[in-house]
Design a protein around this motif. Structure first.
Motif, PDB file in Angstrom:
ATOM      1  N   ASN A 170      -1.395 -17.983  -6.665  1.00 16.34           N
ATOM      2  CA  ASN A 170      -0.947 -19.367  -6.494  1.00 16.34           C
ATOM      3  C   ASN A 170      -1.601 -20.329  -7.484  1.00 16.34           C
ATOM      4  O   ASN A 170      -1.614 -21.543  -7.277  1.00 16.34           O
ATOM      5  CB  ASN A 170      -1.219 -19.843  -5.062  1.00 16.34           C
ATOM      6  CG  ASN A 170      -2.704 -19.825  -4.711  1.00 16.34           C
ATOM      7  OD1 ASN A 170      -3.511 -19.214  -5.416  1.00 16.34           O
ATOM      8  ND2 ASN A 170      -3.062 -20.476  -3.617  1.00 16.34           N
ATOM      9  N   VAL A 171      -2.150 -19.782  -8.566  1.00 17.97           N
ATOM     10  CA  VAL A 171      -2.863 -20.587  -9.571  1.00 17.97           C
ATOM     11  C   VAL A 171      -2.227 -20.376 -10.936  1.00 17.97           C
ATOM     12  O   VAL A 171      -1.840 -19.253 -11.294  1.00 17.97           O
ATOM     13  CB  VAL A 171      -4.363 -20.214  -9.612  1.00 17.97           C
ATOM     14  CG1 VAL A 171      -5.064 -20.827 -10.813  1.00 17.97           C
ATOM     15  CG2 VAL A 171      -5.047 -20.637  -8.323  1.00 17.97           C
ATOM     16  N   LEU A 172      -2.144 -21.435 -11.724  1.00 19.93           N
ATOM     17  CA  LEU A 172      -1.637 -21.347 -13.090  1.00 19.93           C
ATOM     18  C   LEU A 172      -2.718 -20.803 -14.021  1.00 19.93           C
ATOM     19  O   LEU A 172      -3.879 -21.231 -13.958  1.00 19.93           O
ATOM     20  CB  LEU A 172      -1.183 -22.722 -13.576  1.00 19.93           C
ATOM     21  CG  LEU A 172       0.021 -23.331 -12.853  1.00 19.93           C
ATOM     22  CD1 LEU A 172       0.203 -24.791 -13.275  1.00 19.93           C
ATOM     23  CD2 LEU A 172       1.283 -22.534 -13.136  1.00 19.93           C
ATOM     24  N   LEU A 173      -2.334 -19.887 -14.889  1.00 22.81           N
ATOM     25  CA  LEU A 173      -3.266 -19.337 -15.872  1.00 22.81           C
ATOM     26  C   LEU A 173      -3.815 -20.441 -16.773  1.00 22.81           C
ATOM     27  O   LEU A 173      -5.006 -20.461 -17.087  1.00 22.81           O
ATOM     28  CB  LEU A 173      -2.565 -18.266 -16.711  1.00 22.81           C
ATOM     29  CG  LEU A 173      -3.349 -17.706 -17.904  1.00 22.81           C
ATOM     30  CD1 LEU A 173      -4.669 -17.081 -17.464  1.00 22.81           C
ATOM     31  CD2 LEU A 173      -2.497 -16.686 -18.665  1.00 22.81           C
ATOM     32  N   LEU A 174      -2.963 -21.354 -17.179  1.00 20.84           N
ATOM     33  CA  LEU A 174      -3.400 -22.443 -18.049  1.00 20.84           C
ATOM     34  C   LEU A 174      -4.525 -23.244 -17.402  1.00 20.84           C
ATOM     35  O   LEU A 174      -5.526 -23.570 -18.044  1.00 20.84           O
ATOM     36  CB  LEU A 174      -2.215 -23.368 -18.360  1.00 20.84           C
ATOM     37  CG  LEU A 174      -2.547 -24.565 -19.243  1.00 20.84           C
ATOM     38  CD1 LEU A 174      -2.390 -24.206 -20.713  1.00 20.84           C
ATOM     39  CD2 LEU A 174      -1.688 -25.772 -18.905  1.00 20.84           C
ATOM     40  N   SER A 175      -4.372 -23.566 -16.122  1.00 18.30           N
ATOM     41  CA  SER A 175      -5.373 -24.361 -15.414  1.00 18.30           C
ATOM     42  C   SER A 175      -6.693 -23.612 -15.282  1.00 18.30           C
ATOM     43  O   SER A 175      -7.764 -24.186 -15.451  1.00 18.30           O
ATOM     44  CB  SER A 175      -4.856 -24.747 -14.031  1.00 18.30           C
ATOM     45  OG  SER A 175      -3.659 -25.481 -14.141  1.00 18.30           O
ATOM     46  N   LEU A 176      -6.594 -22.320 -14.967  1.00 20.50           N
ATOM     47  CA  LEU A 176      -7.807 -21.523 -14.820  1.00 20.50           C
ATOM     48  C   LEU A 176      -8.518 -21.352 -16.158  1.00 20.50           C
ATOM     49  O   LEU A 176      -9.752 -21.453 -16.238  1.00 20.50           O
ATOM     50  CB  LEU A 176      -7.465 -20.154 -14.223  1.00 20.50           C
ATOM     51  CG  LEU A 176      -8.656 -19.240 -13.923  1.00 20.50           C
ATOM     52  CD1 LEU A 176      -9.630 -19.909 -12.960  1.00 20.50           C
ATOM     53  CD2 LEU A 176      -8.179 -17.908 -13.357  1.00 20.50           C
ATOM     54  N   ALA A 177      -7.760 -21.127 -17.222  1.00 19.54           N
ATOM     55  CA  ALA A 177      -8.367 -20.980 -18.550  1.00 19.54           C
ATOM     56  C   ALA A 177      -9.093 -22.254 -18.967  1.00 19.54           C
ATOM     57  O   ALA A 177     -10.144 -22.198 -19.610  1.00 19.54           O
ATOM     58  CB  ALA A 177      -7.296 -20.615 -19.575  1.00 19.54           C
ATOM     59  N   ALA A 178      -8.547 -23.407 -18.602  1.00 25.07           N
ATOM     60  CA  ALA A 178      -9.217 -24.668 -18.912  1.00 25.07           C
ATOM     61  C   ALA A 178     -10.557 -24.770 -18.193  1.00 25.07           C
ATOM     62  O   ALA A 178     -11.519 -25.337 -18.726  1.00 25.07           O
ATOM     63  CB  ALA A 178      -8.323 -25.844 -18.541  1.00 25.07           C
ATOM     64  N   GLN A 179     -10.640 -24.200 -16.974  1.00 26.53           N
ATOM     65  CA  GLN A 179     -11.903 -24.189 -16.242  1.00 26.53           C
ATOM     66  C   GLN A 179     -12.950 -23.324 -16.941  1.00 26.53           C
ATOM     67  O   GLN A 179     -14.155 -23.529 -16.773  1.00 26.53           O
ATOM     68  CB  GLN A 179     -11.677 -23.671 -14.816  1.00 26.53           C
ATOM     69  CG  GLN A 179     -10.854 -24.584 -13.935  1.00 26.53           C
ATOM     70  CD  GLN A 179     -11.575 -25.890 -13.654  1.00 26.53           C
ATOM     71  OE1 GLN A 179     -12.662 -25.906 -13.096  1.00 26.53           O
ATOM     72  NE2 GLN A 179     -10.957 -26.996 -14.056  1.00 26.53           N
ATOM     73  N   PHE A 180     -12.472 -22.377 -17.760  1.00 24.38           N
ATOM     74  CA  PHE A 180     -13.361 -21.543 -18.568  1.00 24.38           C
ATOM     75  C   PHE A 180     -13.558 -22.128 -19.967  1.00 24.38           C
ATOM     76  O   PHE A 180     -13.982 -21.440 -20.881  1.00 24.38           O
ATOM     77  CB  PHE A 180     -12.802 -20.123 -18.667  1.00 24.38           C
ATOM     78  CG  PHE A 180     -13.035 -19.277 -17.445  1.00 24.38           C
ATOM     79  CD1 PHE A 180     -14.155 -18.472 -17.341  1.00 24.38           C
ATOM     80  CD2 PHE A 180     -12.135 -19.305 -16.390  1.00 24.38           C
ATOM     81  CE1 PHE A 180     -14.373 -17.694 -16.216  1.00 24.38           C
ATOM     82  CE2 PHE A 180     -12.335 -18.542 -15.258  1.00 24.38           C
ATOM     83  CZ  PHE A 180     -13.463 -17.732 -15.164  1.00 24.38           C
TER      84      PHE A 180
END
Length: 436
Positions: A170-180
């Protein structure tokens, strides 16, 4: 800058619906209303206006883009395993009610063209993709098919997330990558953060933004200039500040404590609104005194709205961002609305390539010559409740065509189909049948 936004199966939009800010190739139209990017040979529109009947989808196109923004920014940090995605598919069809919704945006940011999109339903991200173009070639940075991800070597943090299996459904890859701290993802999210959505009906939601900008000397001057220009008889605006000991006695204790805590933490003042400066004259027309009125209590609702708008307008023009306004014309004189549009269309006042997208019922704008044909859009619903969005340029109107009259006469669509309201109101047979 926004190039194109498309949405499918969301709210009233059953089929793919596209809003394009690409200028067409008609060189007879006004070029001051466009922005030329020589690197990619792109000509983009500085503004766009959307007309349509009530409940035809004018607001929903903003809701779709706003949903996309919120999900991109918050999906990785605002959700837990099993949380629902707050997406709203087209419900008036058995074909689409259980199908995913799709969103895609194409934009130009820091000399790079990005194309980003995703499909999702209330439980899962079904697919997701990101392309960018630095020069002539489109590069697919990643493509996601549920949990199966293809990642380009340029998208380094995407590869890490894939190898470690860190991505939730339920999470976007783009959003998670930005957190990294992925640099490319952060650039995309920075662009989304430049999108500002405001309601022209409820100006109270962004009045605080304007009050905050009054503390910025550069923006303060622009806000004051806009307010003076509007011919409200206002010479100046200043913040209405109060001492912490002057807070209203009937203020809820929780709110009072929270306000005092924030003021102490930020070492700031308590601002309770704005004061407007007016000249007082004697019988000979001589200025004898300056009076200050409460913006909220003593100025008109139209003055309040225009003042509240002046902050976002000044900020957007200063930063070269994108302003989306629902019902821009509410409470404002048509001439004021046209001048706001002119600020964005002008090369002098819009040197930073800001964009304005708004909807309105103000047909006066169609006879001002403010817009190119490709800047005017219409929404309409079909008999099945599905909305569509299309530009005036589809009708190839002549340069001298009476756009306002033709629109009101139904030539371009986007108007309500009104039955005989008198007969309906006087239809005793219909009324008595409903009462039985």
């Amino acid at each position: 800058m926004l190039i194109q936004f498309s949405v499918t199966n969301f709210m009233v939009f059953k089929d793919q619906t596209i809003l394009s800010m690409m200028a067409n190739s008609d060189h007879t139209q006004e070029d001051d209303n466009t922005i030329l990017d020589s690197k990619f040979n792109l000509r983009l529109l500085k503004s766009a206006v959307i007309y349509g009947a009530n409940a035809s989808g004018k607001t929903k196109i903003f809701k779709a883009l706003e949903f996309m923004k919120k999900f991109v920014i918050s999906s990785s940090k605002g959700s837990q395993i099993g949380d629902k995605i707050n997406v709203d598919p087209f419900k008036l069809s058995t074909i689409t009610e259980n199908e995913p919704s799709e969103f895609e945006v194409i934009f130009l940011y820091n000399d790079i063209i990005y194309r980003y999109g995703f499909e999702c339903n209330e439980s899962d991200v079904i697919s997701e993709w990101l392309f960018y173009k630095k020069n002539k070639k489109d590069i697919q940075l990643f493509y996601r098919d549920e949990q199966d991800i293809e990642v380009h070597t340029d998208y380094k943090k995407g590869g890490l997330i894939k190898r470690e299996g860190l991505l939730r459904n339920n999470v976007l890859l783009l959003s998670l990558a930005a957190q990294f701290n992925d640099e490319i993802s952060i650039q995309v999210i920075n662009w989304f953060n430049k999108l500002l959505f405001i309601s022209g009906i409820d100006h109270g939601n962004y009045e605080g933004f304007t009050l905050m900008n009054l503390k910025n000397p550069k923006l303060r001057n622009k806000i004051i200039d806009l307010t003076r220009f509007a011919d409200f008889g206002i010479d100046d605006v200043k913040l209405k500040k109060i001492d912490k000991n002057e807070l209203p006695l009937d203020m809820p204790v929780e709110l009072r404590d929270l306000l005092l805590k924030e003021v102490k933490k930020e070492s700031s003042e308590i601002v309770m609104g704005a004061l407007t400066k007016h000249k007082k004259f004697d019988e000979n027309g001589k200025v004898v005194q300056d009076l200050f009125f409460s913006m909220d209590d003593e100025e008109s609702s139209g003055t309040n709205k225009f003042f509240a708008l002046s902050g976002p307008i000044s900020s957007i023009l200063d930063t070269g961002s994108i302003l989306c306004v629902d019902e821009l014309d509410s409470k404002l004189h048509p001439l004021l609305v046209s001048k706001i549009v002119s600020l964005f269309n002008s090369n002098l006042t819009n040197a930073n390539k800001a964009q304005l997208v708004f909807n309105t019922h103000n047909t006066y704008l169609l006879r001002t010559g403010l817009f190119r044909r490709d800047q005017v859009w219409f929404t309409k619903k079909n008999m099945y409740g599905a909305a569509s969005l299309y530009p005036l340029s589809d009708f190839s109107p002549r340069k001298e065509e009476a756009l306002e009259n033709n629109y009101l006469n139904g030539k371009y669509g986007g108007i309500p189909y009104l039955k005989d309201i008198v007969n309906a109101f006087l239809n005793d047979k219909h009324t008595s049948k409903n009462e039985e």
